[in-house]
Write a protein that holds these residues in place. Structure first.
Motif, PDB file in Angstrom:
ATOM      1  N   ALA A  42       0.845  -1.194   0.000  1.00  0.00           N
ATOM      2  CA  ALA A  42       0.000   0.000   0.000  1.00  0.00           C
ATOM      3  C   ALA A  42       0.877   1.238   0.000  1.00  0.00           C
ATOM      4  O   ALA A  42       1.985   1.235   0.544  1.00  0.00           O
ATOM      5  CB  ALA A  42      -0.900  -0.020   1.231  1.00  0.00           C
ATOM      6  N   PRO A  43       0.412   2.315  -0.631  1.00  0.00           N
ATOM      7  CA  PRO A  43       1.235   3.528  -0.767  1.00  0.00           C
ATOM      8  C   PRO A  43       1.818   4.044   0.541  1.00  0.00           C
ATOM      9  O   PRO A  43       2.912   4.599   0.556  1.00  0.00           O
ATOM     10  CB  PRO A  43       0.255   4.532  -1.382  1.00  0.00           C
ATOM     11  CG  PRO A  43      -0.729   3.687  -2.121  1.00  0.00           C
ATOM     12  CD  PRO A  43      -0.889   2.448  -1.290  1.00  0.00           C
ATOM     13  N   ASP A  44       1.066   3.865   1.640  1.00  0.00           N
ATOM     14  CA  ASP A  44       1.548   4.405   2.902  1.00  0.00           C
ATOM     15  C   ASP A  44       2.277   3.376   3.759  1.00  0.00           C
ATOM     16  O   ASP A  44       2.695   3.677   4.880  1.00  0.00           O
ATOM     17  CB  ASP A  44       0.369   4.968   3.703  1.00  0.00           C
ATOM     18  CG  ASP A  44      -0.651   3.895   4.074  1.00  0.00           C
ATOM     19  OD1 ASP A  44      -0.632   2.822   3.425  1.00  0.00           O
ATOM     20  OD2 ASP A  44      -1.457   4.126   4.988  1.00  0.00           O
ATOM     21  N   ALA A  45       2.453   2.139   3.253  1.00  0.00           N
ATOM     22  CA  ALA A  45       3.041   1.077   4.066  1.00  0.00           C
ATOM     23  C   ALA A  45       4.495   1.375   4.434  1.00  0.00           C
ATOM     24  O   ALA A  45       4.924   1.128   5.567  1.00  0.00           O
ATOM     25  CB  ALA A  45       2.947  -0.252   3.333  1.00  0.00           C
ATOM     26  N   VAL A  46       5.256   1.906   3.478  1.00  0.00           N
ATOM     27  CA  VAL A  46       6.663   2.214   3.755  1.00  0.00           C
ATOM     28  C   VAL A  46       6.767   3.281   4.836  1.00  0.00           C
ATOM     29  O   VAL A  46       7.498   3.125   5.825  1.00  0.00           O
ATOM     30  CB  VAL A  46       7.389   2.661   2.471  1.00  0.00           C
ATOM     31  CG1 VAL A  46       8.802   3.152   2.797  1.00  0.00           C
ATOM     32  CG2 VAL A  46       7.450   1.504   1.471  1.00  0.00           C
ATOM     33  N   LYS A  48       4.529   4.116   6.990  1.00  0.00           N
ATOM     34  CA  LYS A  48       3.966   3.607   8.244  1.00  0.00           C
ATOM     35  C   LYS A  48       4.987   2.788   9.020  1.00  0.00           C
ATOM     36  O   LYS A  48       5.094   2.904  10.247  1.00  0.00           O
ATOM     37  CB  LYS A  48       2.723   2.770   7.954  1.00  0.00           C
ATOM     38  CG  LYS A  48       2.011   2.256   9.202  1.00  0.00           C
ATOM     39  CD  LYS A  48       0.757   1.490   8.821  1.00  0.00           C
ATOM     40  CE  LYS A  48       0.051   0.957  10.066  1.00  0.00           C
ATOM     41  NZ  LYS A  48      -1.181   0.207   9.718  1.00  0.00           N
ATOM     42  N   PHE A  49       5.745   1.947   8.295  1.00  0.00           N
ATOM     43  CA  PHE A  49       6.721   1.102   8.984  1.00  0.00           C
ATOM     44  C   PHE A  49       7.922   1.904   9.472  1.00  0.00           C
ATOM     45  O   PHE A  49       8.394   1.726  10.593  1.00  0.00           O
ATOM     46  CB  PHE A  49       7.195  -0.036   8.074  1.00  0.00           C
ATOM     47  CG  PHE A  49       8.243  -0.908   8.738  1.00  0.00           C
ATOM     48  CD1 PHE A  49       7.867  -1.916   9.605  1.00  0.00           C
ATOM     49  CD2 PHE A  49       9.599  -0.694   8.507  1.00  0.00           C
ATOM     50  CE1 PHE A  49       8.821  -2.707  10.237  1.00  0.00           C
ATOM     51  CE2 PHE A  49      10.557  -1.480   9.142  1.00  0.00           C
ATOM     52  CZ  PHE A  49      10.170  -2.483  10.001  1.00  0.00           C
ATOM     53  N   TRP A  50       8.428   2.812   8.629  1.00  0.00           N
ATOM     54  CA  TRP A  50       9.710   3.455   8.924  1.00  0.00           C
ATOM     55  C   TRP A  50       9.605   4.720   9.772  1.00  0.00           C
ATOM     56  O   TRP A  50      10.585   5.123  10.409  1.00  0.00           O
ATOM     57  CB  TRP A  50      10.449   3.758   7.624  1.00  0.00           C
ATOM     58  CG  TRP A  50      10.940   2.499   6.967  1.00  0.00           C
ATOM     59  CD1 TRP A  50      10.352   1.828   5.940  1.00  0.00           C
ATOM     60  CD2 TRP A  50      12.092   1.739   7.332  1.00  0.00           C
ATOM     61  NE1 TRP A  50      11.065   0.697   5.628  1.00  0.00           N
ATOM     62  CE2 TRP A  50      12.147   0.620   6.466  1.00  0.00           C
ATOM     63  CE3 TRP A  50      13.087   1.892   8.291  1.00  0.00           C
ATOM     64  CZ2 TRP A  50      13.142  -0.342   6.546  1.00  0.00           C
ATOM     65  CZ3 TRP A  50      14.094   0.951   8.375  1.00  0.00           C
ATOM     66  CH2 TRP A  50      14.120  -0.154   7.510  1.00  0.00           C
ATOM     67  N   THR A  51       8.440   5.316   9.821  1.00  0.00           N
ATOM     68  CA  THR A  51       8.290   6.528  10.635  1.00  0.00           C
ATOM     69  C   THR A  51       8.579   6.237  12.113  1.00  0.00           C
ATOM     70  O   THR A  51       8.021   5.298  12.685  1.00  0.00           O
ATOM     71  CB  THR A  51       6.864   7.099  10.501  1.00  0.00           C
ATOM     72  OG1 THR A  51       6.646   7.478   9.139  1.00  0.00           O
ATOM     73  CG2 THR A  51       6.684   8.321  11.400  1.00  0.00           C
ATOM     74  N   LEU A 137      10.851  -2.142   2.130  1.00  0.00           N
ATOM     75  CA  LEU A 137      12.101  -1.387   2.188  1.00  0.00           C
ATOM     76  C   LEU A 137      11.886   0.074   1.804  1.00  0.00           C
ATOM     77  O   LEU A 137      11.163   0.377   0.859  1.00  0.00           O
ATOM     78  CB  LEU A 137      13.138  -2.020   1.258  1.00  0.00           C
ATOM     79  CG  LEU A 137      13.520  -3.466   1.565  1.00  0.00           C
ATOM     80  CD1 LEU A 137      14.557  -3.967   0.552  1.00  0.00           C
ATOM     81  CD2 LEU A 137      14.056  -3.621   2.986  1.00  0.00           C
ATOM     82  N   ASP A 138      12.539   0.953   2.546  1.00  0.00           N
ATOM     83  CA  ASP A 138      12.514   2.379   2.239  1.00  0.00           C
ATOM     84  C   ASP A 138      13.707   2.678   1.336  1.00  0.00           C
ATOM     85  O   ASP A 138      14.850   2.751   1.786  1.00  0.00           O
ATOM     86  CB  ASP A 138      12.619   3.191   3.540  1.00  0.00           C
ATOM     87  CG  ASP A 138      12.544   4.690   3.293  1.00  0.00           C
ATOM     88  OD1 ASP A 138      12.598   5.108   2.116  1.00  0.00           O
ATOM     89  OD2 ASP A 138      12.462   5.443   4.280  1.00  0.00           O
ATOM     90  N   HIS A 139      13.455   2.815   0.048  1.00  0.00           N
ATOM     91  CA  HIS A 139      14.555   2.964  -0.905  1.00  0.00           C
ATOM     92  C   HIS A 139      15.259   4.311  -0.810  1.00  0.00           C
ATOM     93  O   HIS A 139      16.338   4.468  -1.396  1.00  0.00           O
ATOM     94  CB  HIS A 139      14.053   2.683  -2.321  1.00  0.00           C
ATOM     95  CG  HIS A 139      13.950   1.219  -2.621  1.00  0.00           C
ATOM     96  ND1 HIS A 139      14.909   0.524  -3.319  1.00  0.00           N
ATOM     97  CD2 HIS A 139      13.012   0.298  -2.273  1.00  0.00           C
ATOM     98  CE1 HIS A 139      14.567  -0.745  -3.416  1.00  0.00           C
ATOM     99  NE2 HIS A 139      13.414  -0.913  -2.784  1.00  0.00           N
TER     100      HIS A 139
END
Length: 402
Positions: A42-46, A48-51, A137-139
């Motif tokens: 989902a667009p906000d998944a990255v 959401k996880f990394w914040t 992964l946050d690229h």
């Protein structure tokens, strides 16, 4: 050196198709349909996880045996530069048992004791992904990967766009042969069906590897194949059977060395290591119709305690000098093309046999495949459910067992 390559590849074979049904049943995964070629989160998944994730100062790293210099020079340099310590453990022996071990913890949203793990593009990769066990992964935190990774690794069928993974190392399946026996270069899969080599042809007993070549010979991409394609490939492989000396496991490389076979299905690294260790001159080729590629991948479990430290370490391995250091020891396909020049430069600082050996690794297409080779490599057959996997096995296993 041979032990490193053979042990790693054999573990991949053992943990493949034969373990799928049992692993799915044991782990409660009922053949969940895989995402399509455009799979993503989902667009906000990255975000959401990394914040809110912050540096911990330590990484627990799970990998396969013999996949890094025991002195861990790369990890020592990483710690020296970043202050992040690394606890490196060779705890992954097979993919099926590894998934079964960590699945209960991940399903309960509990840490598995590791922030980074190297997993193969096997059926278990899909299980990890589809169960929501892998962190997206946050690229923006992977600038070295973006800059230095080979283009082939951005379009992997099992993880398009590297949403959950980036490669640690890869290997290829093609044809090995002894040209002093075949008396001519081997270029096509059709050569494995040539009556001139009757009784001197080796094929793999692993049904997935065997099927791949039957499919490719018929112009079919294994990853996109159907039951009708499997039937066609199996029929072709049955016509080949009277010509085949044996359906081999890892012992094929010894059969090639002894002259028992002249031409055989082969794993790229085995041939490279055989030539280095025994002084042989066996050839390895990706046939015109294509070969297959497998990849071991760095991933972050969704419950990792130190994901920011882990992704920093992942990106560290995409610096050319670090990738070169690793490839110089493990001799697998390196996902960083620019590491080749680094290896050549370092090799030229050496003398005598050391220089010759280092240059052999640096200049090998088995470590740094050309664009032409990459263009001919395909991923393994994918399965949407257990029924498809079982049907596949029933189609191809009788060829080797009967």
């Amino acid at each position: 050196m041979t032990q490193r390559r053979l042990g790693r590849r054999d573990a991949l074979r053992i943990s493949g198709l034969s373990a799928l049904g049992a692993a799915l049943a044991a782990c409660g995964v009922q053949g969940k349909a895989k995402p399509g070629a455009g799979a993503s989160v989902a667009p906000d998944a990255v975000a959401k996880f990394w914040t809110g994730k912050t540096k911990v100062g330590h990484v627990d790293f799970a990998n396969w045996p013999l996949y890094m210099d025991p002195k861990h020079p790369e990890l020592k340099k990483f710690t020296q530069e970043t202050g992040i310590t690394v606890n490196y453990k060779e705890v992954i022996q097979e993919m099926g048992p590894w998934f079964a071990k960590v699945q209960p913890l991940l399903a309960a949203n509990k840490p598995i004791g590791f922030d980074l793990m190297v997993i193969t593009n096997s059926v278990q990769f899909a299980q990890f992904r589809d169960s929501g066990f892998l962190a997206p992964l946050d690229h923006t935190k992977l600038p070295n990967f973006a800059k230095n990774a080979g283009p082939a690794y951005a379009k992997e069928a099992f993880d398009p766009g590297n949403v959950y993974s980036v490669p640690w190392a890869s290997g290829m399946t093609g044809i090995a042969y002894d040209e002093t026996k075949t008396k001519r270069p081997i270029t096509k899969l059709a050569d494995l069906w040539d009556p001139a080599f009757k009784g001197k042809i080796g094929m793999f007993s692993d049904s997935q590897e065997l099927a791949n070549f039957g499919l490719l010979k018929n112009g079919i991409n294994p990853d996109k194949s159907t039951q009708a394609d499997w039937d066609k490939a199996a029929a072709d492989l049955k016509t080949q059977k009277p010509l085949v000396r044996k359906y081999y496991d890892q012992s094929y490389i010894d059969a090639l060395g002894s002259g028992e076979v002249w031409i055989t299905q082969a794993w790229s690294g085995d041939v490279f290591q055989k030539n280095v260790s025994d002084g042989t001159n066996f050839k390895f080729v990706i046939p015109e119709e294509g070969g297959t590629i497998w990849t071991d991948n760095m991933t972050i479990p969704i419950t990792a305690k130190a994901p920011l430290d882990a992704i920093t370490l992942i990106d560290f391995f995409y610096r050319p000098e670090i990738a070169a250091s690793l490839a110089s020891f493990i001799n697998y396909v390196c996902p960083v093309p620019s590491a080749q020049q680094v290896m050549v430069t370092e090799a030229n600082k050496l003398t005598g046999k050391d220089k010759t050996a280092a240059l052999e690794v640096a200049n090998s297409e088995l470590v740094f495949p050309s664009d032409d080779v990459y263009s001919k490599l395909h991923y393994y057959v994918s399965f949407d459910n257990v029924a498809d996997q079982q049907s596949f096995q029933k189609t191809f296993e009788p060829i080797t067992l009967g």
